[in-house]
Design an enzyme around this catalytic site. Structure first.
Site, mmCIF file in Angstrom:
data_model
loop_
_atom_site.group_PDB
_atom_site.id
_atom_site.type_symbol
_atom_site.label_atom_id
_atom_site.label_comp_id
_atom_site.label_asym_id
_atom_site.label_seq_id
_atom_site.Cartn_x
_atom_site.Cartn_y
_atom_site.Cartn_z
ATOM 1 N N LYS A 311 -10.028 -48.388 -30.340
ATOM 2 C CA LYS A 311 -10.726 -48.322 -31.652
ATOM 3 C C LYS A 311 -9.922 -49.028 -32.734
ATOM 4 O O LYS A 311 -9.551 -48.439 -33.755
ATOM 5 C CB LYS A 311 -11.009 -46.873 -32.070
ATOM 6 C CG LYS A 311 -11.942 -46.118 -31.139
ATOM 7 C CD LYS A 311 -12.325 -44.765 -31.717
ATOM 8 C CE LYS A 311 -13.212 -43.966 -30.804
ATOM 9 N NZ LYS A 311 -12.535 -43.450 -29.597
HETATM 10 O O1 S5P Z 1 -18.080 -41.486 -30.982
HETATM 11 C C1 S5P Z 1 -17.233 -41.350 -30.101
HETATM 12 C C2 S5P Z 1 -16.583 -42.457 -29.547
HETATM 13 C C3 S5P Z 1 -15.691 -42.260 -28.505
HETATM 14 S S1 S5P Z 1 -15.065 -43.647 -27.718
HETATM 15 N N1 S5P Z 1 -16.973 -40.118 -29.597
HETATM 16 C C4 S5P Z 1 -16.067 -39.916 -28.585
HETATM 17 O O2 S5P Z 1 -15.906 -38.775 -28.162
HETATM 18 N N2 S5P Z 1 -15.392 -40.981 -28.051
HETATM 19 C C5 S5P Z 1 -14.377 -40.796 -26.968
HETATM 20 O O3 S5P Z 1 -15.055 -40.304 -25.825
HETATM 21 C C6 S5P Z 1 -13.283 -39.792 -27.285
HETATM 22 O O4 S5P Z 1 -12.153 -40.431 -27.847
HETATM 23 C C7 S5P Z 1 -12.959 -39.199 -25.920
HETATM 24 O O5 S5P Z 1 -12.016 -40.000 -25.253
HETATM 25 C C8 S5P Z 1 -14.259 -39.290 -25.163
HETATM 26 C C9 S5P Z 1 -15.054 -38.005 -25.144
HETATM 27 O O6 S5P Z 1 -14.348 -36.990 -24.472
HETATM 28 P P1 S5P Z 1 -14.978 -35.572 -24.114
HETATM 29 O O7 S5P Z 1 -13.829 -34.806 -23.546
HETATM 30 O O8 S5P Z 1 -15.492 -34.965 -25.394
HETATM 31 O O9 S5P Z 1 -16.059 -35.844 -23.099
#
Ligand code: S5P
Length: 475
Positions: A311
């Site tokens: 990012k």
């Molecule tokens: O809007 C976003 C963009 C990203 S890249 N929301 C997110 O959650 N992410 C990433 O996706 C975040 O940094 C994490 O690595 C992943 C989601 O993880 P989870 O554990 O919530 O599934």
């Protein structure tokens, strides 16, 4: 419910004007000798209570984990039933929100749970399916429907031929019998109503069904990934579309673990299931060049691409250093990375300079999953325009949905984070949707799953479950 209770309920419904006799023009233009309006019940809490008890006794032998009322009239019925039984309720939105999470179903969704549908009145039975459909799309199991009043116009058959059991508290014929016996309705009126029901049976045709059930109307036509590979202008994007088509997976695992060994072990375990492994190299406390090298080795072994979710958000000159240098030397091992569009086109130019377009690509963050994020519609549109100016390098988006329609949009890939089988948040603003909702409803391409997989007891097996759901949702 015993006979006395049934009689008492019918008489109260008549008293409060929920069932009326005369000449009424229905929405369809047909003249009806009877009019049922159960919306008035909210003004009579005693009747509402009687109704909830009657509905509960009609389903006393049904096993269910949660219940969902058909909006709006049956919502208070379901609420009372939920309160009386302690079973949680779900709510279906009648209008899908135009902003934010675009959820159809509100409440905590646990896939695999059995959901009882509560309805006030059944005529054709089709409105029941407007509620059944989104619930089944969320992997809830719907076998049973309970209704206060079955008009006897064919709804039962329409519901049962679609594989659901219908239990009704009352039929219109029973209501007539009680009211005639009590001297509230004369036999001439009762005969007119009986004849009306007989002559106005509703059979559900495919056309009618398509009008009522929106998803039947416009089944999404997806361009196959192998064809989209030909439209994409960036080499990594082409490789990704081809890989997805070849390996039949649209799952990306967010490998947010904090030690190099754990990262490599996870990559090796989920590798066979994924098209992309997403990393946050700056959370790995013992990262070395060797970690990047090993990741590339696993990417070749299992046929996946590595996406460093860095990012970037700085000026062009700074991101050149951040992407190619520092401890992590991202450009040396990641196939692609991502950036915020906030600083303007210079950020794309800087990353292109750092990594080159031959073996690298970039995604722009067009939308985010977190509550209260500032990426509004105008920002998303500006991102889209920026991506279109750099198709040699930018091949897709991090977004909550497909953000470019049509064949122009087919040239880009859409990757969506905030995905979990259960939709509870994390207490820190993350918002989740199910794989099916993301792929089938929002027309995204790839689900990004972190904690739902790496925190599970068996990440490899869990990844296989997410993979199947996400891939099946493309069909
Ligand atoms: O809007 C976003 C963009 C990203 S890249 N929301 C997110 O959650 N992410 C990433 O996706 C975040 O940094 C994490 O690595 C992943 C989601 O993880 P989870 O554990 O919530 O599934």
């Amino acid at each position: 419910m015993d006979e006395e209770a049934r009689k008492a309920l019918v008489l109260r419904l008549f008293d409060i004007g929920a069932v009326k006799f005369g000449t009424f023009t229905l929405k369809s233009g047909i003249e009806s000798p009877v009019y049922v309006d159960l919306r008035v019940l909210v003004s009579h809490p005693d009747v509402l209570d009687q109704v909830a008890n009657a509905l509960l006794s009609a389903v006393s032998s049904v096993e269910y984990d949660t219940l969902c009322g058909v909006p709006y009239t049956a919502l208070p019925f379901a609420t009372l039933m939920s309160s009386k039984t302690g079973k949680p309720m779900l709510m279906r939105r009648k209008e899908v929100k135009a902003y934010g999470t675009k959820k159809m179903i509100e409440g905590v969704i646990t896939p695999g749970q059995r959901c009882l549908i509560v309805e006030d009145l059944v005529t054709s039975g089709l409105s029941v399916f407007e509620t059944v459909e989104p619930l089944e799309r969320e992997q809830l199991i719907v076998n049973d429907v309970v209704v206060l009043l079955d008009r006897g116009q064919g709804g039962r058959k329409n519901i049962e031929t679609r594989g659901k059991n219908l239990r009704s508290v009352l039929t219109l014929a029973q209501v007539l019998d009680v009211l005639v016996a009590a001297g509230k309705v004369d036999t001439v009126t009762a005969d007119r109503v009986t004849a009306f029901i007989r002559d106005n049976q509703v059979t559900v045709t495919d056309k009618l069904e398509a009008q009522v059930l929106p998803t039947k109307k416009a089944k999404l036509q997806r361009t196959p990934f192998e064809d989209r590979a030909k439209l994409c202008k960036n080499a990594v994007g082409v490789a990704l579309f081809s890989l997805m088509a070849r390996k039949k997976t649209n799952l990306c695992v967010a490998a947010d673990v904090v030690e190099a060994k754990a990262l490599l072990d996870l990559a090796d375990a989920v590798g066979p299931q994924i098209c992309v492994l997403k990393t946050h190299c700056d959370i790995v406390r013992d990262w070395t060049d060797e970690t990047g090298t090993q990741l590339r080795f696993l990417a070749d072994k299992h046929d996946f691409l590595i996406f460093e979710d860095r990012k970037f958000a700085d000026i062009g000159n700074t991101v050149v250093q951040q992407c190619s240098g520092g401890v992590h030397r991202i450009a040396s091992w990641a196939h692609f990375t991502n950036a915020h569009a906030l600083p303007g086109d210079g950020i794309v130019d800087g990353l292109r300079t750092a990594a080159g377009v031959e073996n690298h690509g970039l995604l722009l963050l067009a939308q985010m999953s977190s509550a209260g994020n500032l990426l509004n519609k105008e920002y998303t549109s500006a991102c889209v325009e920026m991506a279109k100016r750099h198709t040699d390098f930018v091949f897709g988006f991090i977004s909550q949905e497909r953000v470019i329609e049509g064949s122009e949009g087919d040239a880009f890939v859409y990757m969506t984070p905030g995905v979990k089988l259960s939709q509870e948040g994390d207490g820190l603003g993350q918002q989740y949707n199910t794989p099916t909702a993301v792929i089938a409803d929002r027309n995204s391409d790839i689900i990004i799953v972190g904690r739902g997989i790496y925190k599970s007891d068996n990440p490899a097996a869990t990844a296989a479950i997410y993979r199947k759901q996400a891939w099946d949702a493309l069909a």
